[in-house]
Design an enzyme around this catalytic site. Structure first.
Site, PDB file in Angstrom:
ATOM      1  N   LEU A 195       0.870  -1.188   0.137  1.00  0.00           N
ATOM      2  CA  LEU A 195      -0.005   0.112  -0.050  1.00  0.00           C
ATOM      3  C   LEU A 195       1.002   1.312  -0.033  1.00  0.00           C
ATOM      4  O   LEU A 195       1.730   1.167   0.771  1.00  0.00           O
ATOM      5  CB  LEU A 195      -1.042   0.241   1.201  1.00  0.00           C
ATOM      6  CG  LEU A 195      -2.210  -0.477   1.485  1.00  0.00           C
ATOM      7  CD1 LEU A 195      -2.831  -0.266   2.838  1.00  0.00           C
ATOM      8  CD2 LEU A 195      -3.072  -0.101   0.413  1.00  0.00           C
ATOM      9  N   HIS A 196       0.757   2.059  -1.195  1.00  0.00           N
ATOM     10  CA  HIS A 196       1.593   3.223  -0.986  1.00  0.00           C
ATOM     11  C   HIS A 196       1.003   4.407  -1.595  1.00  0.00           C
ATOM     12  O   HIS A 196       1.540   5.633  -1.589  1.00  0.00           O
ATOM     13  CB  HIS A 196       2.908   3.125  -1.469  1.00  0.00           C
ATOM     14  CG  HIS A 196       3.014   2.757  -2.982  1.00  0.00           C
ATOM     15  ND1 HIS A 196       2.644   1.554  -3.613  1.00  0.00           N
ATOM     16  CD2 HIS A 196       3.454   3.691  -4.021  1.00  0.00           C
ATOM     17  CE1 HIS A 196       2.885   1.726  -4.776  1.00  0.00           C
ATOM     18  NE2 HIS A 196       3.176   3.233  -5.132  1.00  0.00           N
TER      19      HIS A 196
END
Ligand code: UD1
Length: 370
Positions: free
Chosen positions: A208-209
């Protein structure tokens, strides 16, 4: 002149450099291009950049612009200013860019303004969501490119709809998959799951970024709660991007995860990451490229975004667009764990030879600015 800047560029440029310099041609019959590699420095950590050069066999950059982090305006602008003098100095006949990061757009824009033809590898992908900075980068890069190399039919159709002349568009396949195919024997040997004491097929991988998922503390907190719940049934490994790691630490969420079934680890090098994915039960991600890699590996991918620029991974591959809703992700994992395995096929031309095709096409043509 080939330009890279951020992590997802490296696995795309490695096969391109090999094909252009002729080192991918065992017969040695193809005339090598005189080819310079420029690194903008958008990504600069060992774990986000250096390790990929070593592992993927990318040559050391001939020019390192050392730009580093900044707002979109500052980063894009600084790359353009620095690259402008490199272009004036070296006068390349063509600039080749890959993907959709800020470095891609900055390099394409300044090359086009300097009258240098631009080749865009991974052209034509569209999420039709301009809230994503990458979508703006894709549209604008394609608009100033002379040669547009598409990974899939959707890319060709999008470019046609935008009025790009057909003789500039080439369906060639996926250079990122070239890297996957080339390194598969090493990936299979690496056994990253065992190293992390995980049983193959009994854990999930999370990445997740995206700013929309991690920059707001409340949103990130909801994702953390969802991951904790998922991890009760399926242990999760979470190689955290520096942006995400900083946000987790800033919100004190890293300590909370430490006591859960979610193991946060440093960003992994390419072989280690793909090894971990290839032995996993499923992947939860907001990345672009991982949707494609999981499709080729046959690993279910739950994409934690509202849109994808890579619809072929849903139509033919293993990808499901879950949405950017933590609750929906919990349900999607339950469904994936209880349902039958999904059948899939690898998209046409994702066969490990895309870079070779691109080099062949570039060799046959006379380069002209758009
Ligand atoms: C960029 C790309 C994104 C891609 C991602 C992969 C754009 C608009 N986005 O996002 O499409 O999916 O790379 O990683 O180009 N940082 C470090 N060390 C590094 C690199 C970054 O600490 O080596 C930190 C910096 O504090 C920086 C932040 O991460 O501010 C974000 O980096 P940036 O390059 O701006 O965007 P990414 O989120 O990495």
């Amino acid at each position: 002149m080939c330009v890279v800047g951020a992590r997802p560029n490296f696995m795309k440029m490695a096969p391109m450099m090999a094909a252009l310099r002729g080192s991918a041609d065992p017969a040695g019959s193809a005339e090598p291009f005189d080819c310079t590699l420029v690194h903008t420095g958008q990504h600069y950590d060992v774990a986000m950049s250096d390790v990929f050069f070593t592992q993927l066999g990318l040559p050391a950059p001939d020019v390192d612009l050392g730009i580093g982090p900044g707002s979109h305006g500052a980063q894009t602008g600084r790359i353009m200013v620095a690259l402008e003098s490199v272009l004036r100095d070296r006068r390349p006949d063509l600039v080749l860019v890959v993907g959709d990061v800020n470095s891609t757009l900055a390099a394409a824009l300044i090359a086009a303004k300097e009258g240098v033809p631009v080749a865009h590898v991974e052209a034509g992908l569209r999420s039709f969501d301009r809230r994503m900075p990458e979508e703006i980068n894709r549209v604008a890069t394609d608009a100033v490119s002379s040669y547009l190399f598409a990974t899939e039919e959707d890319g060709v159709a999008n470019l046609r709809r935008e009025g790009v002349p057909g003789d500039r568009v080439f369906l060639v396949g996926n250079v990122m998959i070239d890297t996957l195919v080339a390194l598969l024997p090493r990936i299979r040997q690496r056994r990253m799951a065992a190293e992390l004491d995980l049983a193959p097929g009994r854990y999930g991988v999370v990445t997740l970024h995206r700013p929309s998922n991690v920059d707001d503390e409340g949103v990130l907190g909801e994702w953390v709660s969802a991951l904790e719940r998922i991890a009760v049934d399926l242990p999760l490994v979470f190689p955290a991007h520096p942006r995400t790691a900083a946000r987790l630490a800033g919100a004190g969420l890293d300590g909370r995860l430490a006591g859960s079934g979610v193991r946060v680890v440093e960003p992994l090098p390419y072989v280690e990451f793909i090894s971990l994915v290839s032995d996993s039960r499923l992947v939860l991600t907001d990345s672009g490229g991982i949707q494609e890699e999981t499709t080729v590996l046959g690993i279910p991918c739950l994409t934690l975004r509202d849109s994808t620029e890579r619809p072929v991974t849903i139509r033919l591959g293993t990808n499901t667009l879950v949405g950017a809703e933590p609750e929906a992700a919990v349900k999607a994992v339950e469904g994936a764990l209880s349902g039958p395995p999904r059948s899939y096929t690898v998209p046409p031309l994702w066969d490990g030879r895309a870079a070779e095709r691109i080099a062949g096409i570039l060799r046959r043509m006379e380069w002209r600015a758009a």
